[in-house]
Design an enzyme around this catalytic site. Structure first.
Site, mmCIF file in Angstrom:
data_model
loop_
_atom_site.group_PDB
_atom_site.id
_atom_site.type_symbol
_atom_site.label_atom_id
_atom_site.label_comp_id
_atom_site.label_asym_id
_atom_site.label_seq_id
_atom_site.Cartn_x
_atom_site.Cartn_y
_atom_site.Cartn_z
ATOM 1 N N HIS A 71 29.677 52.636 50.890
ATOM 2 C CA HIS A 71 29.346 52.657 49.454
ATOM 3 C C HIS A 71 30.013 53.893 48.839
ATOM 4 O O HIS A 71 29.399 54.939 48.676
ATOM 5 C CB HIS A 71 27.830 52.720 49.246
ATOM 6 C CG HIS A 71 27.072 51.556 49.839
ATOM 7 N ND1 HIS A 71 26.850 51.431 51.194
ATOM 8 C CD2 HIS A 71 26.494 50.480 49.256
ATOM 9 C CE1 HIS A 71 26.156 50.327 51.424
ATOM 10 N NE2 HIS A 71 25.934 49.726 50.274
ATOM 11 N N SER B 202 31.665 61.925 48.644
ATOM 12 C CA SER B 202 31.991 61.904 50.070
ATOM 13 C C SER B 202 33.391 61.352 50.362
ATOM 14 O O SER B 202 34.054 61.865 51.275
ATOM 15 C CB SER B 202 30.916 61.144 50.845
ATOM 16 O OG SER B 202 30.572 59.933 50.238
ATOM 17 N N GLU C 197 33.866 49.776 47.986
ATOM 18 C CA GLU C 197 33.123 49.921 46.732
ATOM 19 C C GLU C 197 33.209 48.596 45.985
ATOM 20 O O GLU C 197 34.297 48.091 45.718
ATOM 21 C CB GLU C 197 33.685 51.048 45.865
ATOM 22 C CG GLU C 197 33.004 51.195 44.519
ATOM 23 C CD GLU C 197 31.475 51.278 44.611
ATOM 24 O OE1 GLU C 197 30.793 50.516 43.888
ATOM 25 O OE2 GLU C 197 30.974 52.098 45.409
ATOM 26 N N ASP D 201 31.754 44.000 49.766
ATOM 27 C CA ASP D 201 30.501 44.525 50.286
ATOM 28 C C ASP D 201 30.781 45.512 51.419
ATOM 29 O O ASP D 201 31.598 45.255 52.308
ATOM 30 C CB ASP D 201 29.642 43.373 50.800
ATOM 31 C CG ASP D 201 28.376 43.847 51.466
ATOM 32 O OD1 ASP D 201 27.393 44.129 50.753
ATOM 33 O OD2 ASP D 201 28.374 43.940 52.711
ATOM 34 N N GLY D 202 30.091 46.640 51.384
ATOM 35 C CA GLY D 202 30.389 47.703 52.336
ATOM 36 C C GLY D 202 30.125 47.335 53.780
ATOM 37 O O GLY D 202 30.894 47.711 54.688
ATOM 38 N N ASP E 230 25.568 55.067 52.517
ATOM 39 C CA ASP E 230 24.895 55.758 51.411
ATOM 40 C C ASP E 230 24.627 54.760 50.279
ATOM 41 O O ASP E 230 25.225 54.839 49.217
ATOM 42 C CB ASP E 230 25.789 56.906 50.936
ATOM 43 C CG ASP E 230 25.195 57.679 49.773
ATOM 44 O OD1 ASP E 230 23.993 57.508 49.492
ATOM 45 O OD2 ASP E 230 25.933 58.458 49.142
#
Length: 255
Positions: free
Chosen positions: A42, A96, A114, A136-137, A157
């Site tokens: 994410h 991050s 993302e 989708d992560g 995250d």
């Protein structure tokens, strides 16, 4: 969650907790002259402007990194913050993905997902050295794990705006750890006033009895704000991380 944009919360005390830890872990892992893979589920936009109206509106950065930056003198996190500001201005704040892209080396590999269209487009501009995935992560993580190089780090995250995430995250981590047993895995989670994180952490602790769990409390960013702390759950924690986080916890107790 496509409505979530981290700019409203960038640089808050939860970011300080996870980004200080991430900076330490990546600095530690890059001491060894072997390539590694960084996977993040994410990513957000990766880089934030703390003078933007969204950040100013919540004042979370003012109570966060802007209030406690002196804690990190002489650390990897201070170096990251200084480099980001040198490149992007005094009110820039690294997420991050930016931290990873700054600390990793030319033969390391970065995969960042993302799903939010605008955040994804910004991430492409802000972290050009990475493979940026508009999906989708967890789907991305399954597609690249176990990665090459095998040595590396997974960061999870989520926004936790959907309650089901507390149920789904352990399932994903357990499955990913089976396919990538040597990977370091860092999960961040919020400590909310209703303690909704507790069942998730119990499930993870049973699945990973040797993992490192670290939580810090802090005052709510504003009246009525439900987040009163930050948690990290680290599978295969690098040696020395517990000591570093213990020192950081002492700082948080002074708030």
């Amino acid at each position: 969650m496509l409505s979530y944009q981290h700019l409203y919360h960038a640089g808050n005390l939860a970011d300080v907790h996870k980004h200080a830890a991430l900076s330490w872990v990546l600095s530690y892992m890059t001491r060894k002259d072997k390539p590694l893979t960084y996977v993040e589920t994410h990513g957000g936009r990766g880089l934030y402007d703390l003078s933007a109206p969204e950040a100013v509106k919540t004042a979370e950065a003012a109570a966060g990194i802007e209030a406690v930056a002196a804690w990190f003198e002489g650390t990897a996190y201070e170096d990251v913050l200084a480099a980001c500001r040198a490149d992007h201005g005094d009110r820039a704040y690294p997420g991050s993905p930016w931290i990873a892209s700054h600390l990793l080396r030319g033969d390391d590999v970065l995969h960042i997902a993302e799903l939010h269209p605008q955040e994804h487009d910004a991430l492409l501009d802000n972290v050009p050295a990475a493979y940026i995935h508009h999906q989708d992560g967890f789907d991305m993580a399954y597609s690249v794990c176990p990665p090459i190089p095998r040595r590396g780090l997974l960061v999870v995250d989520p926004s936790y705006e959907v309650k089901d995430e507390y149920l789904e995250v352990p399932k994903h981590l357990i499955k990913l750890a089976k396919s990538w047993p040597v990977g370091v895995m860092i999960l961040w989670y919020p400590l909310l006033t209703d303690d909704r994180h507790r069942p998730m952490v119990r499930t993870l602790s049973r699945a990973f009895p040797d993992a490192l769990r670290h939580e810090v409390g802090f005052p709510p960013a504003r009246e009525g704000h439900r987040m009163v702390g930050s948690g990290l759950f680290v599978v295969n924690p690098p040696w020395g991380l517990d000591e570093m986080l213990g020192t950081l916890a002492t700082r948080f107790k002074s708030l």
